[in-house]
Design an enzyme around this catalytic site. Sequence first.
Site, PDB file in Angstrom:
ATOM      1  N   THR A 342       0.844  -1.185   0.000  1.00 47.35           N
ATOM      2  CA  THR A 342       0.000   0.000   0.000  1.00 47.35           C
ATOM      3  C   THR A 342       0.881   1.237   0.000  1.00 47.35           C
ATOM      4  O   THR A 342       1.909   1.271   0.678  1.00 47.35           O
ATOM      5  CB  THR A 342      -0.956   0.016   1.217  1.00 47.35           C
ATOM      6  OG1 THR A 342      -1.763   1.195   1.167  1.00 47.35           O
ATOM      7  CG2 THR A 342      -0.204  -0.029   2.528  1.00 47.35           C
ATOM      8  N   HIS A 394       2.791 -11.372  14.402  1.00 45.47           N
ATOM      9  CA  HIS A 394       3.899 -11.900  15.209  1.00 45.47           C
ATOM     10  C   HIS A 394       3.684 -13.360  15.592  1.00 45.47           C
ATOM     11  O   HIS A 394       4.625 -14.044  16.023  1.00 45.47           O
ATOM     12  CB  HIS A 394       4.058 -11.060  16.487  1.00 45.47           C
ATOM     13  CG  HIS A 394       5.433 -11.086  17.058  1.00 45.47           C
ATOM     14  ND1 HIS A 394       6.467 -11.808  16.507  1.00 45.47           N
ATOM     15  CD2 HIS A 394       5.958 -10.482  18.161  1.00 45.47           C
ATOM     16  CE1 HIS A 394       7.560 -11.643  17.230  1.00 45.47           C
ATOM     17  NE2 HIS A 394       7.275 -10.846  18.244  1.00 45.47           N
TER      18      HIS A 394
END
Length: 423
Positions: A342, A394
């Site tokens: 993006t 994560h």
Amino acid sequence: MAEIKVPELAESITEGTIAQWLKQPGETVEKGEFIVELETDKVNVEVISEEAGVVQEHLAQEGDTVEVGQVIAIVGEGSGESAAAAPKTEAPAQSEEPAKSEAPATMEANEKAPAIEEQSSTDRTIASPAARKLAREKGIDLAAISPVDPMGRVRVQDVEAHGSKPAAASAPAAKAEAPKASAPSSDEESGRIVREKMSRRRQTIAKRLLEVRQSTAMLTTFNEIDMTNVMALRSRKKDKFQQDHDGTRLGFMSFFTKAVTAALKKYPYVNAELDGTDLLLKQFYDVGIAVSTEEGLVVPIVRDTDKKNFAEIEESIADLAKKARDKKLSIADMTGGSFTITNGGVFGSLMSTPILNGTQVGILGMHTIQKRPVAIGDSIEIRPMMYVALSYDHRVIDGSDSVGFLKMVKELIENPEDLLLES
């Protein structure tokens, strides 16, 4: 007789909203002709009629939510012309009946005529799909709008301008609906607040972004890239590139797409997906490029970026961006991506933390290029610099992999010739 059903849209899409009926009851429809436009979570889909005939009935109205497989219209045999002529041929000639008996029927027909004429004028109104959608959300009759376009086409600007005018005191429909509506706040009554219903797509975007934040362990790591070399290379090659590839322009997105693809090969967990307790390590490189449209952000997919050269990537991005602006993206254009890029820099963003896209575990955020003093050896130089951000899940990606991934993207952009070795 044929039933018009909501077709299978995509594996993850089970319902849609009727955005616009393209054929009204009594109108002729040919086999394969579009009859209704559906708005889904991702794209607008036009549904065709499988049979030729006359639209007999709408079983759902514009704005209604409908499910896959639901019958929404009935198409019968005949043509629109014959259907319109039918009432005339059915009425028998009864010259022997007194004139008084004809009078009530004539009066009844005259009473119904204005309503039929009003419906026809509304159906004949020429308007863009975006204008029809906005008018539907604001509860505005398209026939009451005075377009600026000399050809009479109603645009979004016309709907907005009409909506800003005070409501006419003689509008009976508005009076009839007023008691049903919830009492507006004083700020709404005074015009200090304007209430606007969110589109289906905006509601879906909001819902999914919230789900991502709540269901992932998302972190963001940052780095900065010296754009000097890639800008110099682009400046030297852009004219020849455009000449050699039929007008295709050489932008920065192809460099970043190739750099990301190379980094994904080295750090495969950034190209993975979490499925329960299993990791799906994708052996393909389909990179989503976020595109801003009037209805919100969409992410069409550039397929097989590892097999495409710079020109093919630029052509794919340009084609998908055009389809996004023209609302021509298909569901196939937007499903199956493995990573997303993006570029908030086109709007002037200096730094941001992009949110993960769906089930993907990584997204790269590009930002605006800004000249800043940078230490080069023992001297200070003014260099064009760009902050980049990698948001990642994560649960799947360790900090070392995320930092290494972003560092590799930085090194490849700062040494763009190396990208040729990765192609």
